[in-house]
Design a protein around this motif. Sequence first.
Motif, PDB file in Angstrom:
ATOM      1  N   ILE A   1      -5.108  -0.135   9.356  1.00  0.00           N
ATOM      2  CA  ILE A   1      -4.149   0.409   8.921  1.00  0.00           C
ATOM      3  C   ILE A   1      -4.454   1.416   7.695  1.00  0.00           C
ATOM      4  O   ILE A   1      -5.228   1.006   6.783  1.00  0.00           O
ATOM      5  CB  ILE A   1      -2.869  -0.335   8.394  1.00  0.00           C
ATOM      6  CG1 ILE A   1      -2.431  -1.288   9.532  1.00  0.00           C
ATOM      7  CG2 ILE A   1      -1.862   0.230   7.980  1.00  0.00           C
ATOM      8  CD1 ILE A   1      -1.386  -2.279   9.020  1.00  0.00           C
ATOM      9  N   GLN A   2      -4.412   2.655   8.000  1.00  0.00           N
ATOM     10  CA  GLN A   2      -4.814   3.747   6.938  1.00  0.00           C
ATOM     11  C   GLN A   2      -3.760   3.972   6.010  1.00  0.00           C
ATOM     12  O   GLN A   2      -2.751   4.776   6.170  1.00  0.00           O
ATOM     13  CB  GLN A   2      -5.161   5.191   7.861  1.00  0.00           C
ATOM     14  CG  GLN A   2      -5.753   6.085   6.614  1.00  0.00           C
ATOM     15  CD  GLN A   2      -7.017   5.477   6.338  1.00  0.00           C
ATOM     16  OE1 GLN A   2      -8.146   5.029   6.600  1.00  0.00           O
ATOM     17  NE2 GLN A   2      -7.149   5.726   4.795  1.00  0.00           N
ATOM     18  N   MET A   3      -3.933   3.213   4.876  1.00  0.00           N
ATOM     19  CA  MET A   3      -2.942   3.247   3.753  1.00  0.00           C
ATOM     20  C   MET A   3      -2.696   4.377   2.993  1.00  0.00           C
ATOM     21  O   MET A   3      -1.670   4.838   2.466  1.00  0.00           O
ATOM     22  CB  MET A   3      -3.078   2.154   2.673  1.00  0.00           C
ATOM     23  CG  MET A   3      -3.260   0.551   3.450  1.00  0.00           C
ATOM     24  SD  MET A   3      -1.700   0.187   3.928  1.00  0.00           S
ATOM     25  CE  MET A   3      -0.517   0.100   2.562  1.00  0.00           C
ATOM     26  N   THR A   4      -3.658   5.342   3.043  1.00  0.00           N
ATOM     27  CA  THR A   4      -3.631   6.650   2.421  1.00  0.00           C
ATOM     28  C   THR A   4      -2.386   7.408   2.904  1.00  0.00           C
ATOM     29  O   THR A   4      -1.874   8.378   2.304  1.00  0.00           O
ATOM     30  CB  THR A   4      -4.911   7.541   2.520  1.00  0.00           C
ATOM     31  OG1 THR A   4      -5.288   7.668   3.924  1.00  0.00           O
ATOM     32  CG2 THR A   4      -6.005   6.699   1.480  1.00  0.00           C
ATOM     33  N   ALA A   5      -1.872   7.041   4.230  1.00  0.00           N
ATOM     34  CA  ALA A   5      -0.632   7.706   4.907  1.00  0.00           C
ATOM     35  C   ALA A   5       0.601   7.120   3.915  1.00  0.00           C
ATOM     36  O   ALA A   5       1.742   8.063   4.022  1.00  0.00           O
ATOM     37  CB  ALA A   5      -0.470   7.265   6.144  1.00  0.00           C
ATOM     38  N   MET A   6       0.610   6.268   3.123  1.00  0.00           N
ATOM     39  CA  MET A   6       1.700   5.844   2.214  1.00  0.00           C
ATOM     40  C   MET A   6       1.525   6.439   0.800  1.00  0.00           C
ATOM     41  O   MET A   6       0.763   5.900   0.084  1.00  0.00           O
ATOM     42  CB  MET A   6       1.709   4.053   2.454  1.00  0.00           C
ATOM     43  CG  MET A   6       1.773   3.597   3.980  1.00  0.00           C
ATOM     44  SD  MET A   6       3.568   3.746   4.283  1.00  0.00           S
ATOM     45  CE  MET A   6       4.199   2.569   3.219  1.00  0.00           C
ATOM     46  N   ARG A   7       2.164   7.168   0.520  1.00  0.00           N
ATOM     47  CA  ARG A   7       2.168   8.072  -0.868  1.00  0.00           C
ATOM     48  C   ARG A   7       3.449   8.224  -1.275  1.00  0.00           C
ATOM     49  O   ARG A   7       4.583   8.218  -0.423  1.00  0.00           O
ATOM     50  CB  ARG A   7       1.630   9.368  -0.629  1.00  0.00           C
ATOM     51  CG  ARG A   7       0.094   9.300  -0.196  1.00  0.00           C
ATOM     52  CD  ARG A   7      -0.955   8.863  -1.443  1.00  0.00           C
ATOM     53  NE  ARG A   7      -2.306   8.843  -0.579  1.00  0.00           N
ATOM     54  CZ  ARG A   7      -3.240   9.942  -1.195  1.00  0.00           C
ATOM     55  NH1 ARG A   7      -2.568  10.686  -2.162  1.00  0.00           N
ATOM     56  NH2 ARG A   7      -4.356   9.954  -0.709  1.00  0.00           N
ATOM     57  N   GLY A   8       3.682   8.207  -2.511  1.00  0.00           N
ATOM     58  CA  GLY A   8       4.974   8.216  -3.094  1.00  0.00           C
ATOM     59  C   GLY A   8       5.016   7.780  -4.653  1.00  0.00           C
ATOM     60  O   GLY A   8       4.900   6.457  -4.804  1.00  0.00           O
ATOM     61  N   ILE A   9       5.009   8.526  -5.716  1.00  0.00           N
ATOM     62  CA  ILE A   9       5.062   8.054  -7.132  1.00  0.00           C
ATOM     63  C   ILE A   9       6.304   8.373  -7.626  1.00  0.00           C
ATOM     64  O   ILE A   9       6.760   9.469  -7.691  1.00  0.00           O
ATOM     65  CB  ILE A   9       3.732   8.552  -7.838  1.00  0.00           C
ATOM     66  CG1 ILE A   9       2.387   8.317  -7.084  1.00  0.00           C
ATOM     67  CG2 ILE A   9       3.693   8.278  -9.517  1.00  0.00           C
ATOM     68  CD1 ILE A   9       1.146   9.027  -7.779  1.00  0.00           C
ATOM     69  N   ARG A  10       6.807   7.375  -8.716  1.00  0.00           N
ATOM     70  CA  ARG A  10       7.990   7.495  -9.265  1.00  0.00           C
ATOM     71  C   ARG A  10       7.851   6.866 -10.867  1.00  0.00           C
ATOM     72  O   ARG A  10       7.708   5.690 -10.941  1.00  0.00           O
ATOM     73  CB  ARG A  10       9.256   6.797  -8.726  1.00  0.00           C
ATOM     74  CG  ARG A  10      10.661   6.935  -9.358  1.00  0.00           C
ATOM     75  CD  ARG A  10      11.766   6.346  -8.464  1.00  0.00           C
ATOM     76  NE  ARG A  10      11.555   4.722  -8.364  1.00  0.00           N
ATOM     77  CZ  ARG A  10      12.431   4.065  -9.009  1.00  0.00           C
ATOM     78  NH1 ARG A  10      13.568   4.365  -9.563  1.00  0.00           N
ATOM     79  NH2 ARG A  10      12.224   2.680  -8.853  1.00  0.00           N
ATOM     80  N   VAL A  11       8.049   7.652 -11.844  1.00  0.00           N
ATOM     81  CA  VAL A  11       7.603   7.378 -13.204  1.00  0.00           C
ATOM     82  C   VAL A  11       9.209   7.075 -13.761  1.00  0.00           C
ATOM     83  O   VAL A  11      10.097   8.050 -13.535  1.00  0.00           O
ATOM     84  CB  VAL A  11       7.147   8.334 -13.896  1.00  0.00           C
ATOM     85  CG1 VAL A  11       6.897   7.920 -15.377  1.00  0.00           C
ATOM     86  CG2 VAL A  11       5.545   8.719 -13.283  1.00  0.00           C
ATOM     87  N   MET A  12       9.309   5.854 -14.396  1.00  0.00           N
ATOM     88  CA  MET A  12      10.596   5.584 -14.918  1.00  0.00           C
ATOM     89  C   MET A  12      10.160   5.356 -16.539  1.00  0.00           C
ATOM     90  O   MET A  12       9.803   4.451 -17.084  1.00  0.00           O
ATOM     91  CB  MET A  12      11.022   4.016 -14.166  1.00  0.00           C
ATOM     92  CG  MET A  12      11.532   4.340 -12.975  1.00  0.00           C
ATOM     93  SD  MET A  12      12.931   5.326 -12.685  1.00  0.00           S
ATOM     94  CE  MET A  12      14.030   4.267 -13.260  1.00  0.00           C
ATOM     95  N   PRO A  13      10.353   6.438 -17.216  1.00  0.00           N
ATOM     96  CA  PRO A  13      10.097   6.257 -18.879  1.00  0.00           C
ATOM     97  C   PRO A  13      10.866   5.579 -19.515  1.00  0.00           C
ATOM     98  O   PRO A  13      10.371   5.200 -20.681  1.00  0.00           O
ATOM     99  CB  PRO A  13      10.074   7.983 -19.037  1.00  0.00           C
ATOM    100  CG  PRO A  13      10.926   8.643 -18.130  1.00  0.00           C
ATOM    101  CD  PRO A  13      10.918   7.828 -16.674  1.00  0.00           C
ATOM    102  N   LEU A  14      12.034   5.138 -19.005  1.00  0.00           N
ATOM    103  CA  LEU A  14      12.868   4.386 -19.746  1.00  0.00           C
ATOM    104  C   LEU A  14      13.082   3.169 -19.308  1.00  0.00           C
ATOM    105  O   LEU A  14      13.839   2.260 -19.511  1.00  0.00           O
ATOM    106  CB  LEU A  14      14.516   5.105 -19.933  1.00  0.00           C
ATOM    107  CG  LEU A  14      14.276   6.240 -20.621  1.00  0.00           C
ATOM    108  CD1 LEU A  14      15.715   6.824 -20.751  1.00  0.00           C
ATOM    109  CD2 LEU A  14      13.745   6.240 -22.027  1.00  0.00           C
TER     110      LEU A  14
END
Length: 559
Positions: free
Chosen positions: A141-154
């Motif tokens: 399973i080529q995991m680099t196909a799974m991307r998405g970053i979410r920053v929660m500063p609070l």
Amino acid sequence: MADTQFRQHAATTGIMVVTRSLAPVVGWWTCVILILLSQINVACSSSHLTPSVIAATDRMFLESLALQGMQLSFDNTTAATKDWGKLRHLEPAAVVYPRGVEDIATIVQAVARSESDLTIAARGLGHSTNGQAQAHNGVVIQMTAMRGIRVMPLGDGASKGAPFVEAMGGDLWVDVLKASLEFGLAPKSWTDYLHLTIGGTLSNAGVSGQSFRHGPEISNVLQLEVVTGKGETVDCSPTQHPELFFATLGGLGQFGIITKARIALEKAPQRVRWVRALYTDFAAFRRDQEFLISAISPFDYVEGFVVANNANPINGWSSVPFEASDISEAMIPGHAGPILYCLEVTKAYSAADLHTIDEVVESMLAPLNFHRELLFKTDTSYFKFLDRLHETEVQLSSRGLWDQIPHPWLNLFVPASSIERFDMLVLKKIMTQDFSGPLLVYPLNKSKWDKRLSVAVPEGPDEIFYIVAFLRNKLPELDGGPTLSTMLEDNDNILRVCEPLRCKQYLPRHQDRIQWKRHFGSKWDLFVQNKQMFDPRAILSPGQNIFSRRRRLVQVDSV
């Protein structure tokens, strides 16, 4: 084909069919496989299929799955046969590029329920060194196909306002850093090289010069989303499904595939004062390193490495200063032996601290026992320091000397009580050879590693243990240079020396169950229990060579 029609066809051809009660469980793809087997005169009760039949049946099986847009490749699998080590090349049956976690759960669940010999390996950018992310005749399973970053500063309610970042298993740490820095934040612990996937390092540990203070990367994870070996998607944390959470972190991919991770953040510094200092005496080098990781106000990053006492730009003292012209042979003490030891530290600061940073660093260096004339400093941005190896990567890649050559690496955890003997028996001997690559030696605090994590560290009373990393590269043939087989023999000899010293391998690969049991020590029984709980068919991470795929015979009725 309707059920009645299928049975009529079966009666006329004399094949075996799955009972109606079992069909919903195993799926009609099993019936199709049985037809194929009957047509090529392979008995359905056989426990072993020929390689050509396995390939045909597995392909039909995989093509039958209901996937949500996932790409499935049977032909373009060359990349999945290789890794950073360039030591093992195992051909998978297929490579899949998931569109979402549902695709991963679907294929894992189907393989776990099947009668095939398929296994599954999650692969990031392939930076394992001994085929750990490969799956011979299995599914990668080529995991680099799974991307998405979410920053929660609070943060959120669950984290009580503490900031965090959520990243998919295929995201790179360098991208997590970039996204977090936009909010003036950053994760606390790192690896030396940031172009690695989140899921890959969290399945091992993630160690660097910040680990003495914050622990490894796996000690700074707040929550995981994991697809277990049963195909179940589970959110887990220290309080929610904690058994899976702690098993997965440092679990070598044996219990589940990390599809998402929530990682703690802290305020990011703007700049760092970066310092290197040379020692001729290992005992002084060791004392200073251990002093720094236990000090009340330590440096933010503490590492060390070994260099040969020569001007070789690859592994000699000329590689230590930030400008090669800052050192010369005349500066090396006459009593120095064949190798030198380099302490590497940083102190973070902001623009407001610029007028005091010199005084602060000098006071922190004052108690140390390095050679004062062999001290080198520079200043750089926090991002550039953390991503410092990328520039080297670009330069070496252009010359075919990065991922194009073998890397017979060996990483060890050595108890502090054994490190001076290790220096005598190993470091002082191996560095007299043509050692092409870094040799890292620096201490870590065991108390920063949660005992519930799967990762194995040296057992015993030592609070401090060292990571010793032999990061050798097999350069193109040079007259008189060591061969790849010689380098691998060196690794085996080092491991033999390590046996009585209570060392552990980091990024391990062992040959048999006895060696794995010795590796995990007191954690072995729990490791086996977790395998039975979360991956009972042993389909995950076959390249680690810990467990074998367990088959299950499905009850069939003959007509």
